[in-house]
Design a protein around this motif. Structure first.
Motif, PDB file in Angstrom:
ATOM      1  N   SER A 142     -73.340 -25.887  13.654  1.00  0.00           N
ATOM      2  CA  SER A 142     -73.297 -27.105  14.466  1.00  0.00           C
ATOM      3  C   SER A 142     -74.580 -27.283  15.260  1.00  0.00           C
ATOM      4  O   SER A 142     -75.114 -28.388  15.363  1.00  0.00           O
ATOM      5  CB  SER A 142     -72.108 -27.055  15.418  1.00  0.00           C
ATOM      6  N   ILE A 143     -75.068 -26.213  15.809  1.00  0.00           N
ATOM      7  CA  ILE A 143     -76.305 -26.291  16.597  1.00  0.00           C
ATOM      8  C   ILE A 143     -77.489 -26.600  15.676  1.00  0.00           C
ATOM      9  O   ILE A 143     -78.344 -27.431  16.004  1.00  0.00           O
ATOM     10  CB  ILE A 143     -76.518 -24.978  17.379  1.00  0.00           C
ATOM     11  N   LEU A 153     -77.529 -30.229  14.713  1.00  0.00           N
ATOM     12  CA  LEU A 153     -78.127 -31.072  15.754  1.00  0.00           C
ATOM     13  C   LEU A 153     -79.649 -31.022  15.695  1.00  0.00           C
ATOM     14  O   LEU A 153     -80.320 -32.060  15.738  1.00  0.00           O
ATOM     15  CB  LEU A 153     -77.639 -30.639  17.138  1.00  0.00           C
ATOM     16  N   TRP A 171     -70.030 -21.620  13.826  1.00  0.00           N
ATOM     17  CA  TRP A 171     -70.454 -22.548  14.869  1.00  0.00           C
ATOM     18  C   TRP A 171     -71.961 -22.587  15.098  1.00  0.00           C
ATOM     19  O   TRP A 171     -72.441 -23.426  15.822  1.00  0.00           O
ATOM     20  CB  TRP A 171     -69.725 -22.276  16.191  1.00  0.00           C
ATOM     21  N   GLY A 192     -72.353 -32.235  14.262  1.00  0.00           N
ATOM     22  CA  GLY A 192     -72.863 -31.158  15.117  1.00  0.00           C
ATOM     23  C   GLY A 192     -72.307 -31.246  16.529  1.00  0.00           C
ATOM     24  O   GLY A 192     -71.910 -30.232  17.117  1.00  0.00           O
ATOM     25  N   TRP A 193     -72.246 -32.460  17.081  1.00  0.00           N
ATOM     26  CA  TRP A 193     -71.676 -32.614  18.427  1.00  0.00           C
ATOM     27  C   TRP A 193     -70.177 -32.326  18.436  1.00  0.00           C
ATOM     28  O   TRP A 193     -69.653 -31.774  19.411  1.00  0.00           O
ATOM     29  CB  TRP A 193     -71.958 -34.002  18.990  1.00  0.00           C
ATOM     30  N   VAL A 200     -69.993 -28.605  18.530  1.00  0.00           N
ATOM     31  CA  VAL A 200     -70.326 -28.108  19.869  1.00  0.00           C
ATOM     32  C   VAL A 200     -69.159 -28.372  20.822  1.00  0.00           C
ATOM     33  O   VAL A 200     -68.844 -27.546  21.692  1.00  0.00           O
ATOM     34  CB  VAL A 200     -71.639 -28.754  20.378  1.00  0.00           C
ATOM     35  N   TRP A 217     -70.061 -25.850   9.485  1.00  0.00           N
ATOM     36  CA  TRP A 217     -69.880 -25.172  10.777  1.00  0.00           C
ATOM     37  C   TRP A 217     -69.869 -23.651  10.606  1.00  0.00           C
ATOM     38  O   TRP A 217     -68.943 -22.958  11.025  1.00  0.00           O
ATOM     39  CB  TRP A 217     -68.567 -25.567  11.454  1.00  0.00           C
ATOM     40  N   ILE A 260     -66.689 -25.706  20.260  1.00  0.00           N
ATOM     41  CA  ILE A 260     -67.172 -24.471  20.889  1.00  0.00           C
ATOM     42  C   ILE A 260     -66.864 -24.502  22.383  1.00  0.00           C
ATOM     43  O   ILE A 260     -66.391 -23.522  22.966  1.00  0.00           O
ATOM     44  CB  ILE A 260     -68.685 -24.289  20.653  1.00  0.00           C
ATOM     45  N   GLY A 261     -67.132 -25.662  23.010  1.00  0.00           N
ATOM     46  CA  GLY A 261     -66.843 -25.800  24.439  1.00  0.00           C
ATOM     47  C   GLY A 261     -65.360 -25.669  24.740  1.00  0.00           C
ATOM     48  O   GLY A 261     -64.977 -25.002  25.716  1.00  0.00           O
TER      49      GLY A 261
END
Length: 132
Positions: A81-82, A85, A78, A113-114, A117, A75, A120-121
């Protein structure tokens, strides 16, 4: 005793040997050819020997699957993570097309990855909520 198709032997013309696995007749009858009819034939190479065709060849592991799993674990700010994916979904399609190994690593990268994310959200929602 009768001889079976021995060239040059008198009276051998037109005689055929009994079929494979033919049980012997009464005493003095034709000899049986092949293994006895009561069991399977022995293994051709015996126990403990490898088969004659060698060992199976290992499949190549997809490089993007490895990268997806590593980036999903790390990560990196972050952005990893993207990228996990993107690499994970690309690796799964390549694995299906090419028949390579590494599908589990690609799935692990996608899941991680999700999760990244999702964090992050949550961080964005917590940041917006703290300013209000």
């Amino acid at each position: 005793m009768t001889q079976w198709n021995v060239p040059g032997h008198p009276g051998a013309e037109g005689q055929q040997p009994p079929p494979y696995g033919y049980p012997p007749a009464a005493a003095g009858g034709p000899p049986a050819y092949g293994p006895p009819a009561y069991g399977p034939p022995p293994a051709p190479y015996g126990p403990g020997y490898p088969p004659p065709y060698g060992y199976p060849v290992a499949r190549r592991t997809n490089g993007l699957a490895i990268a997806a799993m590593v980036l999903g674990i790390l990560w990196i700010y972050w952005i990893g993570s993207i990228l996990a994916l993107v690499f994970g979904y690309t690796a799964r399609s390549q694995i299906r097309e090419r028949g390579e190994a590494g599908d589990g690593m690609a799935i692990a990268g996608i899941v991680l990855g999700w999760v990244g994310v999702g964090f992050i959200g949550l961080a964005l929602v917590a940041g917006i909520a703290s300013t209000v």
